[in-house]
Enzyme design. Sequence first.
Site, mmCIF file in Angstrom:
data_model
loop_
_atom_site.group_PDB
_atom_site.id
_atom_site.type_symbol
_atom_site.label_atom_id
_atom_site.label_comp_id
_atom_site.label_asym_id
_atom_site.label_seq_id
_atom_site.Cartn_x
_atom_site.Cartn_y
_atom_site.Cartn_z
ATOM 1 N N LYS A 193 73.665 30.073 8.299
ATOM 2 C CA LYS A 193 73.310 29.591 6.959
ATOM 3 C C LYS A 193 72.631 30.692 6.159
ATOM 4 O O LYS A 193 71.540 31.133 6.482
ATOM 5 C CB LYS A 193 72.367 28.394 7.012
ATOM 6 C CG LYS A 193 72.233 27.781 5.611
ATOM 7 C CD LYS A 193 71.078 26.827 5.460
ATOM 8 C CE LYS A 193 69.808 27.450 4.983
ATOM 9 N NZ LYS A 193 69.844 27.976 3.593
ATOM 10 N N CYS A 301 59.884 41.965 4.694
ATOM 11 C CA CYS A 301 58.939 41.400 5.667
ATOM 12 C C CYS A 301 58.020 42.469 6.236
ATOM 13 O O CYS A 301 56.866 42.219 6.527
ATOM 14 C CB CYS A 301 59.702 40.721 6.781
ATOM 15 S SG CYS A 301 60.991 41.779 7.442
ATOM 16 N N GLU A 398 50.622 37.050 2.828
ATOM 17 C CA GLU A 398 51.831 37.761 2.433
ATOM 18 C C GLU A 398 52.192 37.386 0.995
ATOM 19 O O GLU A 398 52.301 36.211 0.668
ATOM 20 C CB GLU A 398 52.981 37.381 3.378
ATOM 21 C CG GLU A 398 54.220 38.208 3.147
ATOM 22 C CD GLU A 398 55.369 37.783 4.054
ATOM 23 O OE1 GLU A 398 55.584 36.575 4.213
ATOM 24 O OE2 GLU A 398 56.042 38.675 4.588
HETATM 25 P P1 NAP Z 1 62.066 30.602 4.206
HETATM 26 O O1 NAP Z 1 61.727 29.692 3.114
HETATM 27 O O2 NAP Z 1 61.449 30.396 5.521
HETATM 28 O O3 NAP Z 1 63.653 30.576 4.312
HETATM 29 C C1 NAP Z 1 64.388 31.290 5.261
HETATM 30 C C2 NAP Z 1 65.678 30.551 5.538
HETATM 31 O O4 NAP Z 1 65.379 29.295 6.140
HETATM 32 C C3 NAP Z 1 66.474 30.235 4.286
HETATM 33 O O5 NAP Z 1 67.853 30.249 4.596
HETATM 34 C C4 NAP Z 1 65.993 28.838 3.979
HETATM 35 O O6 NAP Z 1 66.880 28.124 3.157
HETATM 36 C C5 NAP Z 1 65.912 28.235 5.366
HETATM 37 N N1 NAP Z 1 65.025 27.098 5.485
HETATM 38 C C6 NAP Z 1 64.070 26.652 4.606
HETATM 39 N N2 NAP Z 1 63.465 25.550 5.113
HETATM 40 C C7 NAP Z 1 64.032 25.297 6.314
HETATM 41 C C8 NAP Z 1 63.830 24.304 7.320
HETATM 42 N N3 NAP Z 1 62.893 23.356 7.197
HETATM 43 N N4 NAP Z 1 64.587 24.355 8.438
HETATM 44 C C9 NAP Z 1 65.513 25.320 8.604
HETATM 45 N N5 NAP Z 1 65.771 26.272 7.688
HETATM 46 C C10 NAP Z 1 65.034 26.276 6.557
HETATM 47 O O7 NAP Z 1 61.766 32.092 3.840
HETATM 48 P P2 NAP Z 1 62.200 32.861 2.542
HETATM 49 O O8 NAP Z 1 61.196 32.576 1.473
HETATM 50 O O9 NAP Z 1 63.607 32.628 2.272
HETATM 51 O O10 NAP Z 1 62.050 34.383 3.049
HETATM 52 C C11 NAP Z 1 60.879 35.061 2.966
HETATM 53 C C12 NAP Z 1 60.177 35.119 4.310
HETATM 54 O O11 NAP Z 1 61.033 35.683 5.302
HETATM 55 C C13 NAP Z 1 58.984 36.022 4.239
HETATM 56 O O12 NAP Z 1 57.895 35.404 4.869
HETATM 57 C C14 NAP Z 1 59.429 37.252 5.016
HETATM 58 O O13 NAP Z 1 58.397 37.989 5.575
HETATM 59 C C15 NAP Z 1 60.351 36.682 6.031
HETATM 60 N N6 NAP Z 1 61.295 37.700 6.524
HETATM 61 C C16 NAP Z 1 61.123 38.187 7.787
HETATM 62 C C17 NAP Z 1 61.970 39.159 8.288
HETATM 63 C C18 NAP Z 1 61.777 39.715 9.684
HETATM 64 O O14 NAP Z 1 62.685 40.364 10.189
HETATM 65 N N7 NAP Z 1 60.662 39.474 10.321
HETATM 66 C C19 NAP Z 1 63.002 39.632 7.513
HETATM 67 C C20 NAP Z 1 63.173 39.119 6.228
HETATM 68 C C21 NAP Z 1 62.306 38.135 5.749
HETATM 69 P P3 NAP Z 1 66.677 28.236 1.572
HETATM 70 O O15 NAP Z 1 66.736 29.656 1.190
HETATM 71 O O16 NAP Z 1 67.819 27.558 1.036
HETATM 72 O O17 NAP Z 1 65.383 27.605 1.266
#
Ligand code: NAP
Length: 496
Positions: A193, A301, A398
């Site tokens: 996804k 991240c 963050e």
């Molecule tokens: P997020 O809200 O956690 O979303 C990540 C993914 O999960 C998206 O595809 C999101 O869909 C989906 N999602 C949201 N709620 C969910 C649920 N309850 N169950 C399953 N999937 C769900 O994070 P984001 O705001 O998109 O990304 C930013 C975060 O990612 C930051 O905290 C960043 O540090 C972290 N990140 C970490 C890495 C690493 O390698 N450690 C790399 C990149 C990013 P939707 O987009 O449709 O909401």
Amino acid sequence: MAPTDNPHKPFGIDYAPAPESTAVVNIADTYGHFINGDFVEPSSGATFPTVNPATETHLANIADGSAEDVDRAVTAARGAFEGPWGQMPGSERGRYLFRIARQLQERSREFAVLETLDGGKPIRESRDLDLPLSAAWFFYYAGWADKLEYAFPNRAVAPHGVAGQIVPWNFPLMMAAWKLAPALAAGNTVVLKPAETTPLTALLLADVLQDIDLPPGVVNIVTGAGATGAAIVDNRGIDKLAFTGSTEVGKAIQRVASTRRIPLTLELGGKAAHIVFEDSAVDQAVEGVVTGIYSNQGHVCCAGSRLLVEESIADSFVERLRRRISTLRLGDPLDKNTDVGAINSADQLQRITDMVATGVSEGADLFQPECDLPDKGYWFPPSVFTGVQQSHTVAREEIFGPVLTVQTFRTAEEAVEKANNTPYGLSAGIWTEKGSKILWMTEKLRAGVVWANTYNRFDPASPFGGYKESGFGREGGMHGLAPYLHERADVTGGGA
Ligand code: NAP
Ligand code: MG
């Protein structure tokens, strides 16, 4: 020609616009899910829009995935796993991965432009970082597909089956590549996804998968928002889960996975310290700090969002940093001269704006260079907070935007203590000319990746991942294969 005071026109000459052409991309009006080798309509018929965050223009309607759609994708993935993909020798799987890698190279301009249109990142980055690294990931893991027995000698390993993979919006294609390549090399099939705001490059990848004749069902892409991700997590047919995203959602997924004992890897948030010593090559360190926090608008991240600078050079370092930031060019992400593109979404812009307002109200000093923000789209200027206390929200949480906090230290021990004073532990950076200091610091820093005299360098052979609330499991290298395999007494070899 006489130098001027204007950082954008040091010799009185402005940059001419240099926009990359969008003629290379062909965006459909509506996209279905990619299931069992074909694009199919969502069971509910519902779609949601994806927009260009730099202009707020509508790009396409995207299928909104329901639990039923996810189930259909899981069934297709199960069929492929029990069918052609599961029977295939590793050398054959590797060939498919090589083909994907080569297609990404051949169509890299198309992918880069689409990534920039859908997500707002500068074309310079999607062209020079996202695409080369995505191809490199497939090349690298293609090489492992027939060598699993060498990766894990004296252990009989086998793929889990159907992997559910959920990725965020900051590096949409690259995060998909980091997930897909090791999973497929190890012999799993996948339901992926992409994020709600950036689904288009994953859907273009589906086109590539059709072109290379990947057997139907090996990779299935279900689009949607958080609820679609939750439906993947909840689906009983999933054998392994991999998630990159926020710590909050990661924790929720871990709770579900633990009740069902599904193997899980989590790549979550970060609040990395970027530590600059007095004896560093200062101008290089300034460049490194700027790259560390302002590339991809700080939507990274492992961004070096907390600068820790040795007190003796703090004032002059901050001055140089301010000068350098004033030369960053913010604007049209498709322009090849742009350094800082658009914030990915209105929601993310709101989060950054609120965080920065909190920083100001808690007493930190905000610096933002003079820069014109475009009228349309989501924009935030590169920002630096000085006068920051450890207790300030901006130093602890963050922000995921182009915002740097500056704190000082007097000794290496103090730098380590401050760097480790965070619930996260994904990455860190050190700038010093002393190799011994680098080694000493590296041992003490609780961070999955430590860069020395550089920052934000990635290589598919090098494991990446976090400690503490930054998650667990590694992506990259042999370490990145391990989570996609389990040991079985009744299997010999590695599916090679
Ligand atoms: P997020 O809200 O956690 O979303 C990540 C993914 O999960 C998206 O595809 C999101 O869909 C989906 N999602 C949201 N709620 C969910 C649920 N309850 N169950 C399953 N999937 C769900 O994070 P984001 O705001 O998109 O990304 C930013 C975060 O990612 C930051 O905290 C960043 O540090 C972290 N990140 C970490 C890495 C690493 O390698 N450690 C790399 C990149 C990013 P939707 O987009 O449709 O909401
Ligand atoms: Mg979009």
